[in-house]
Each structure stands twice: as structure tokens, then as C-alpha cells.
Write a protein that holds these residues in place. Structure first.
Motif, short mmCIF file in Angstrom:
data_model
loop_
_atom_site.label_atom_id
_atom_site.label_comp_id
_atom_site.label_asym_id
_atom_site.label_seq_id
_atom_site.Cartn_x
_atom_site.Cartn_y
_atom_site.Cartn_z
N ILE A 287 8.26 -2.58 -6.29
CA ILE A 287 7.78 -1.35 -5.43
C ILE A 287 8.58 -0.18 -5.79
CG2 ILE A 287 7.56 -0.23 -3.27
CD1 ILE A 287 7.03 -2.55 -1.89
N GLY A 288 7.60 0.81 -6.79
CA GLY A 288 8.30 2.60 -7.15
C GLY A 288 9.12 3.58 -5.71
N ASP B 70 9.76 6.74 -3.89
CA ASP B 70 9.24 7.63 -4.52
C ASP B 70 9.87 8.74 -4.46
OD1 ASP B 70 6.53 9.29 -4.76
OD2 ASP B 70 6.58 9.33 -2.28
N ARG C 82 -3.08 4.94 -3.06
CA ARG C 82 -1.69 4.87 -4.63
C ARG C 82 -1.13 3.23 -4.11
NH1 ARG C 82 2.53 9.56 -2.64
NH2 ARG C 82 3.72 7.85 -4.89
N GLU C 83 -0.47 3.08 -3.96
CA GLU C 83 -0.22 1.80 -3.98
C GLU C 83 1.55 2.14 -2.82
OE1 GLU C 83 -0.56 -1.87 -5.66
OE2 GLU C 83 -2.51 -0.99 -5.76
N HIS D 216 4.51 2.38 -1.58
CA HIS D 216 5.76 2.89 -2.66
C HIS D 216 7.25 3.46 -1.36
CE1 HIS D 216 3.06 6.01 -0.62
NE2 HIS D 216 3.90 6.36 -0.59
N ARG D 217 8.45 2.81 -2.28
CA ARG D 217 9.78 3.33 -1.37
C ARG D 217 9.66 4.34 -1.06
NH1 ARG D 217 12.36 -0.93 0.94
NH2 ARG D 217 11.90 -2.07 -0.64
N HIS D 218 10.10 5.76 -0.03
CA HIS D 218 10.30 6.48 0.21
C HIS D 218 12.17 6.29 -0.55
CE1 HIS D 218 7.12 8.00 3.47
NE2 HIS D 218 6.47 7.12 1.84
N VAL E 89 9.10 1.18 2.96
CA VAL E 89 7.72 1.59 2.58
C VAL E 89 6.72 1.87 3.21
CG1 VAL E 89 6.79 -0.41 0.40
CG2 VAL E 89 9.16 -0.11 0.93
#
Length: 225
Positions: free
Chosen positions: A4-5, A7, A28-29, A31-33, A70
Motif C-alpha cells: 500500500i502506497g 500518501d 484510487r487504490e 493508501h496510507r495517510h 489506510v
């Protein structure tokens, strides 16, 4: 949740208006803040996914999403309101750093708070003021202004959260108070103390009682926090 990308924000504060947004499929997929996020929904419905768990989106709600979670907007119909994103430097910086209730942002799964209908216009105005401030070229007072406006949003959210718990007369209120005291102590001592025992001793509670309260309120253990 591997792969997980992360962000990140391009600025200390970012405000995005929701003006009748429809999300039929994921835009969007997950994403981890690397930031904190407040999602204000005045109208509309849908669903968040926070740390993989479904969280409904309903009118007159504000969802608080802490840094490290996430998130993805899985669906949405007719969403009106706004999204406020900000980093730790805004939350904890400035002369009035103690005013912002950082405990709201600690926890797994986020918190969704009902906003009283009579407060919706005021909430729109503060978010609008924050958006206008974020659009200006930064000056010597920009960070302080942003901090104060975000502190107002979080303090209002804390008031609405407390009111909903008081009305429900939930027995776990003592756990919330203990978690808040823990969060304040953690902000002060985390650079020097990473052992759960230090915090239990400082709060004068057994480690097991602290762990249980934190798990009830945040979904995380003392060590995880």
C-alpha cells in the motif's frame, strides 16, 4: 495490507471541496495517510474503508482519520462538504499547541461524529476560511492561523463527540478520559520513554487496566500507540 502506497501532502494544509461528488467505483487504490484528515459530509452517503474495515458515510457527519491509517473512499453519492488534510506540524505547532485535542486522531478505524444540524453552517464557514488561508502565499502568520482554525475544528468535534456519549450515558466514558490523559502524557514523553510501564506508573493505574482502556477506545495496545 502490504504494497500500500504512502500518501503525502504537498503543503502543510490541504482543503478539498465536495460539491455533489459521486464515486461509482474506487477512484484510487487504498493508501496510507502520512497526514491527518477530516471528512465533512453535509449531504450524501457512501462508504469509507479504514484499515480495511467498512465505515458508513452519512449526512451531517464528520469522520476523523489519523495519520498512519489506510483509507479509501469506496463509494459515494451526492457528497457535499469538504475534506481537510494537515500534518503533525499544524496540529502540535504554535503557541496554542495544547488547545488541539490530539487524542481524537489516535486510534484504529477512525471516528465518525454526528454534527448537529444547527452547527453545519458554522462548520462550513471555518472550513471555507481554512481553504482561503491555504490558498494564500505563506507569510509569518500562516502557520498560526491554520493551527487555530484546525484547533477550532477539532475542539468542536470533541464537543460533539462528548455530547453524543453523554446523551447515550455509555459506561466507557472513564476509558475515554484515561485515554486522553495517556495521549497528553505520550505527546510529552514519547521521545524518552517507550515502555508501557512508564505510562501506567505516571497515570497511577495498573498496566492491564491501561491496556484494556486503550484497546476499548482506540483498538490498539499501549505498546502499539
Amino acid at each position: 495490507m502490504t504494497g500500500i502506497g504512502l500518501d503525502r501532502l504537498d503543503a502543510a494544509v490541504e482543503v478539498v471541496a465536495l460539491d455533489g461528488l459521486d464515486i461509482g467505483a474506487r477512484v484510487r487504490e487504498p493508501h496510507r495517510h502520512d497526514y491527518h484528515e477530516l471528512v465533512w459530509v453535509r449531504d450524501g452517503e457512501g462508504e469509507h474503508r479504514l484499515d480495511g474495515e467498512p465505515v458508513p458515510v452519512r449526512p451531517l457527519t464528520l469522520t476523523v482519520i489519523g495519520r498512519g491509517q489506510v483509507h479509501v473512499f469506496a463509494s459515494g453519492r451526492g457528497l457535499r462538504g469538504g475534506v481537510v488534510r494537515f500534518g503533525d506540524e499544524v496540529l502540535y505547532g504554535g503557541a496554542e499547541r495544547r488547545a488541539a485535542p490530539g487524542w481524537l486522531l489516535a486510534g484504529r478505524g477512525g471516528r465518525t461524529v454526528t454534527v448537529p444540524a444547527g452547527e453545519a453552517d458554522a462548520l462550513d464557514r471555518v472550513i471555507g476560511a481554512l481553504a482561503a488561508e491555504a490558498a494564500l502565499p505563506p507569510d509569518a502568520r500562516a502557520a498560526e492561523v491554520s493551527h487555530h482554525l484546525i484547533a477550532v475544528l477539532l475542539l468542536w468535534t470533541e464537543r460533539w463527540y462528548d455530547a453524543s456519549r453523554s446523551e447515550a450515558r455509555e459506561p466507557g466514558d472513564a476509558d475515554v478520559q484515561l485515554q486522553r490523559r495517556f495521549a497528553r502524557l505520550l505527546e510529552r514523553d514519547f521521545a524518552r520513554h517507550h515502555d508501557a510501564g512508564h505510562y501506567a506508573d505516571a497515570l497511577a493505574v495498573p498496566p492491564a487496566a491501561l491496556a484494556r482502556a486503550l484497546s476499548e477506545v482506540t483498538g490498539r495496545t499501549t505498546k502499539e500507540l
